[in-house]
Structure formats: structure tokens, C-alpha cells
Scaffold this motif. Structure first.
Motif, PDB file in Angstrom:
ATOM      1  N   PRO A   1       2.442   1.839  -4.275  1.00 45.24           N
ATOM      2  CA  PRO A   1       1.511   1.469  -5.287  1.00 45.24           C
ATOM      3  C   PRO A   1       1.945   1.047  -6.586  1.00 45.24           C
ATOM      4  O   PRO A   1       1.850   0.326  -7.379  1.00 45.24           O
TER       5      PRO A   1
ATOM      6  N   ALA B   1      -4.012  -1.104  -4.519  1.00 44.80           N
ATOM      7  CA  ALA B   1      -3.044  -0.824  -3.663  1.00 44.80           C
ATOM      8  C   ALA B   1      -3.308   0.650  -3.080  1.00 44.80           C
ATOM      9  O   ALA B   1      -3.283   0.989  -1.904  1.00 44.80           O
ATOM     10  N   VAL B   2      -3.709   1.663  -4.042  1.00 43.86           N
ATOM     11  CA  VAL B   2      -4.109   2.980  -3.507  1.00 43.86           C
ATOM     12  C   VAL B   2      -5.358   2.781  -2.773  1.00 43.86           C
ATOM     13  O   VAL B   2      -5.401   3.638  -1.770  1.00 43.86           O
TER      14      VAL B   2
ATOM     15  N   THR C   1       0.904   9.443   1.772  1.00 41.64           N
ATOM     16  CA  THR C   1       1.348   8.968   0.498  1.00 41.64           C
ATOM     17  C   THR C   1       3.034   9.070   0.446  1.00 41.64           C
ATOM     18  O   THR C   1       3.484   9.724  -0.374  1.00 41.64           O
TER      19      THR C   1
ATOM     20  N   SER D   1      -3.832  -3.887 -10.175  1.00 43.15           N
ATOM     21  CA  SER D   1      -2.963  -3.928  -8.919  1.00 43.15           C
ATOM     22  C   SER D   1      -2.604  -2.574  -8.281  1.00 43.15           C
ATOM     23  O   SER D   1      -2.682  -2.447  -7.165  1.00 43.15           O
ATOM     24  N   TYR D   2      -2.445  -1.701  -9.090  1.00 43.02           N
ATOM     25  CA  TYR D   2      -2.045  -0.229  -8.554  1.00 43.02           C
ATOM     26  C   TYR D   2      -3.261   0.204  -7.843  1.00 43.02           C
ATOM     27  O   TYR D   2      -3.317   0.822  -6.694  1.00 43.02           O
TER      28      TYR D   2
ATOM     29  N   ARG E   1      -4.218   1.891   0.791  1.00 46.12           N
ATOM     30  CA  ARG E   1      -3.672   2.632   1.249  1.00 46.12           C
ATOM     31  C   ARG E   1      -4.563   3.817   1.998  1.00 46.12           C
ATOM     32  O   ARG E   1      -4.197   4.065   3.107  1.00 46.12           O
TER      33      ARG E   1
ATOM     34  N   THR F   1       4.083  -2.248  -6.716  1.00 49.57           N
ATOM     35  CA  THR F   1       2.904  -2.971  -6.698  1.00 49.57           C
ATOM     36  C   THR F   1       2.312  -3.168  -8.200  1.00 49.57           C
ATOM     37  O   THR F   1       2.176  -4.455  -8.400  1.00 49.57           O
TER      38      THR F   1
ATOM     39  N   ALA G   1       0.897  -1.201  -0.076  1.00 45.67           N
ATOM     40  CA  ALA G   1      -0.088   0.132   0.078  1.00 45.67           C
ATOM     41  C   ALA G   1       0.918   1.385  -0.064  1.00 45.67           C
ATOM     42  O   ALA G   1       0.382   2.396  -0.509  1.00 45.67           O
TER      43      ALA G   1
END
Length: 130
Positions: free
Chosen positions: A40, A81-82, A98, A77-78, A85, A43, A37
Motif C-alpha cells: 500500500p 489499497a489497505v 500485511t 490511494s494508500y 487488502r 501504491t 494491495a
């Protein structure tokens, strides 16, 4: 307060109520999930390599649909992860804003720039492999 702003706040409150009901009591996330997270772009790049590489190995060659599939899964996937987070920040497990930062500037990378970096790295890897 304007009507759109009130509606948006109600929508955000409804989202976090749904998230809490879906996940149950928030527990401390594993270190690997926190690392994913916090970074990203990495990831997403890992998603590109994993999904695109798996499909390329399965087919035996790198075709344009394989590249498109890898890039699409990297974006998924990005974005995952965002979202994760944001959830960790909301529940207090991640207090930093961030953290992926450009060297020397002190300002965080925006989502558009992160996606462009992800796409560029993915295309570089795919074209060098073919």
C-alpha cells in the motif's frame, strides 16, 4: 460480552454483507490489484506521483495546492489499497498478514508509520522537482 463489542461485531458483519451484495460473487482479483494491495505504501506513492504530477503538468508549476492535492490523493490511494487488502484477506484470496515488512525485524509496518513514509517520500520528490 459487552454491548460495544457486540455492536462492533454486528457492524462488521453488516459491512461484509454489504460488500458481498455490492460486489457480487467474489472472484479472483487480477495480479496487479493483488500487488497494489500487498504494497500500500508504494501504491500511495504512485498516487502522489500520478495525481500531483498530472496537476503540476496541467498548471505548469508546482504550487503548494498542487503538493497538498498530490499528498491527499496519495493518502486516498494508500487507504484504498489497505481496504482492498482487508477484503482480499476476508475472502481468502490473500492469506498473508500485511506483507510489507522492515528489513531484518520481521514485524509489519503499522498504518501510521506507512503514512509517514508515504508523506516523507512525497515531499522529497516534490521539493526536488521544484
Amino acid at each position: 460480552m459487552s454491548a460495544p463489542r457486540t455492536a462492533m461485531k454486528a457492524l462488521v458483519r453488516a459491512w461484509w454483507a454489504f460488500d458481498l451484495a455490492w460486489r457480487g460473487t467474489p472472484r479472483r482479483p487480477p495480479r496487479l490489484l493483488v500487488r497494489a494491495a500487498v504494497h500500500p505504501v508504494i501504491t500511495g506513492f504512485g498516487g502522489v506521483l500520478f495525481f500531483g504530477g498530472t496537476m503540476a503538468v496541467g498548471i505548469g508549476r508546482i504550487y503548494p495546492p498542487v503538493v497538498i492535492w498530490g499528498l491527499a490523493m496519495g493518502v486516498v490511494s494508500y487507504l484504498t489499497a489497505v481496504i482492498e487488502r482487508k477484503s482480499m484477506e476476508h475472502y481468502g484470496f490473500l492469506s498473508r498478514p500485511t506483507p510489507p515488512r522492515r528489513a531484518g525485524s520481521g514485524e509489519p509496518l503499522g498504518p501510521t508509520r506507512s503514512l509517514l513514509i508515504l508523506a516523507f517520500l512525497s515531499v522529497c520528490v516534490v521539493t526536488s522537482a521544484g
